[in-house]
Design an enzyme around this catalytic site. Sequence first.
Site, mmCIF file in Angstrom:
data_model
loop_
_atom_site.group_PDB
_atom_site.id
_atom_site.type_symbol
_atom_site.label_atom_id
_atom_site.label_comp_id
_atom_site.label_asym_id
_atom_site.label_seq_id
_atom_site.Cartn_x
_atom_site.Cartn_y
_atom_site.Cartn_z
ATOM 1 N N LYS A 1 0.849 -1.067 0.135
ATOM 2 C CA LYS A 1 -0.106 0.065 0.258
ATOM 3 C C LYS A 1 0.314 1.019 -0.313
ATOM 4 O O LYS A 1 1.188 1.908 -0.812
ATOM 5 C CB LYS A 1 -0.522 -0.053 0.889
ATOM 6 C CG LYS A 1 -1.997 -1.188 1.331
ATOM 7 C CD LYS A 1 -2.852 -0.951 2.415
ATOM 8 C CE LYS A 1 -3.788 -2.061 2.170
ATOM 9 N NZ LYS A 1 -4.815 -2.895 3.069
ATOM 10 N N GLN B 1 -5.249 -1.900 9.002
ATOM 11 C CA GLN B 1 -5.218 -3.035 8.138
ATOM 12 C C GLN B 1 -5.058 -4.219 9.745
ATOM 13 O O GLN B 1 -4.662 -4.070 10.304
ATOM 14 C CB GLN B 1 -3.272 -3.293 8.677
ATOM 15 C CG GLN B 1 -3.388 -4.704 7.525
ATOM 16 C CD GLN B 1 -3.341 -4.232 6.036
ATOM 17 O OE1 GLN B 1 -3.363 -3.377 5.399
ATOM 18 N NE2 GLN B 1 -4.326 -5.862 5.224
ATOM 19 N N ASP C 1 -11.332 2.274 3.587
ATOM 20 C CA ASP C 1 -11.468 0.389 3.019
ATOM 21 C C ASP C 1 -13.167 0.913 2.877
ATOM 22 O O ASP C 1 -13.082 -0.639 2.093
ATOM 23 C CB ASP C 1 -10.949 -0.074 4.457
ATOM 24 C CG ASP C 1 -10.007 -0.798 4.393
ATOM 25 O OD1 ASP C 1 -9.584 -0.790 2.715
ATOM 26 O OD2 ASP C 1 -8.834 -0.642 5.153
HETATM 27 N N1 GUN Z 1 -6.894 -7.376 6.078
HETATM 28 C C1 GUN Z 1 -6.879 -7.991 4.493
HETATM 29 N N2 GUN Z 1 -7.583 -7.077 4.031
HETATM 30 C C2 GUN Z 1 -7.547 -5.675 4.028
HETATM 31 C C3 GUN Z 1 -8.470 -4.452 3.606
HETATM 32 O O1 GUN Z 1 -8.188 -4.704 2.606
HETATM 33 N N3 GUN Z 1 -8.596 -4.021 4.283
HETATM 34 C C4 GUN Z 1 -7.481 -4.020 5.534
HETATM 35 N N4 GUN Z 1 -7.665 -2.702 6.134
HETATM 36 N N5 GUN Z 1 -7.375 -5.103 6.052
HETATM 37 C C5 GUN Z 1 -7.537 -5.737 5.397
#
Ligand code: GUN
Length: 283
Positions: A52, A96, A119
Amino acid sequence: MAIRIEGKVISGIIKDEVKKSVEELKNKGVEITLAVIQVGDDPASTVYVGNKKKACAYTGINSKAYNLPNDVTEQELLALIAELNGDDSVNGILVQLPLPKHISESRVIEAISPKKDVDGFHVQSAGALMTGEPGFLPCTPAGIIELIKRTGIDITGKECVVVGRSNIVGKPMAMLLLRENGTVTVCHSKTKDLRAVTNRADILVVAMGRPKFIDASYIKEGAVVIDVGIHRNENGKLCGDVDFDSAEPKAYAITPVPGGVGPMTIAMLMKNCVEAYKLQQTL
Ligand code: GUN
């Protein structure tokens, strides 16, 4: 032979579109900033967070990284989120997942301002998706809609079957396909005769979390097959929920794993960061 839906390529195009928007905003003196919070040092989360940050660097979005220890209290995490909610220089906040067991994921997600919920996990974002109000779309299902449309496939009137009913993928996927005028069925672990239902699908989205479960016998001739699963097999090779070699000859179009749905999630997150700035101007 089926069309291979190359998420790696399509996500690259979307990131370039975002990069262009970010440049245009920079020319007007506007900077976009994403705050990325990781709790603990789960190796998979570290890889995702790293990817990211890399995508932010590529698109010109500023990333502010917060690495909190595994034993951070829920209160401390909520305090950081409150601070970032109030910081006008921060457009998006991402925590996350998964979080350590002693922290409530739902309390943390609901603490993020819906204006910064890039998200798309907040109940307000989920409600907006349900009713058609403006709001953030969860990145993976939104990315799947992009994959389908950018392959030239029209969803209107199609039989769409989603296998999986998670809040992050299955449920929002069903709502988005419905918004695109698909006729949508959602299957799950209690579905009777899954094979009979998936065999009706013109568009089949599989997010069940079972390696190579969906073989040719689950697929209608000429279907579009989207595989959200990602697993590592005993030889260390990545595979999806779909048995690609079995399914591919029957499909009209199919996503590979890796290089299908996976790269789209981060591209859509970048898109949501720019959307966040725009949404913040209207609220
Ligand atoms: N953990 C696994 N996939 C995701 C996601 O798309 N966003 C976040 N914040 N955590 C994750």
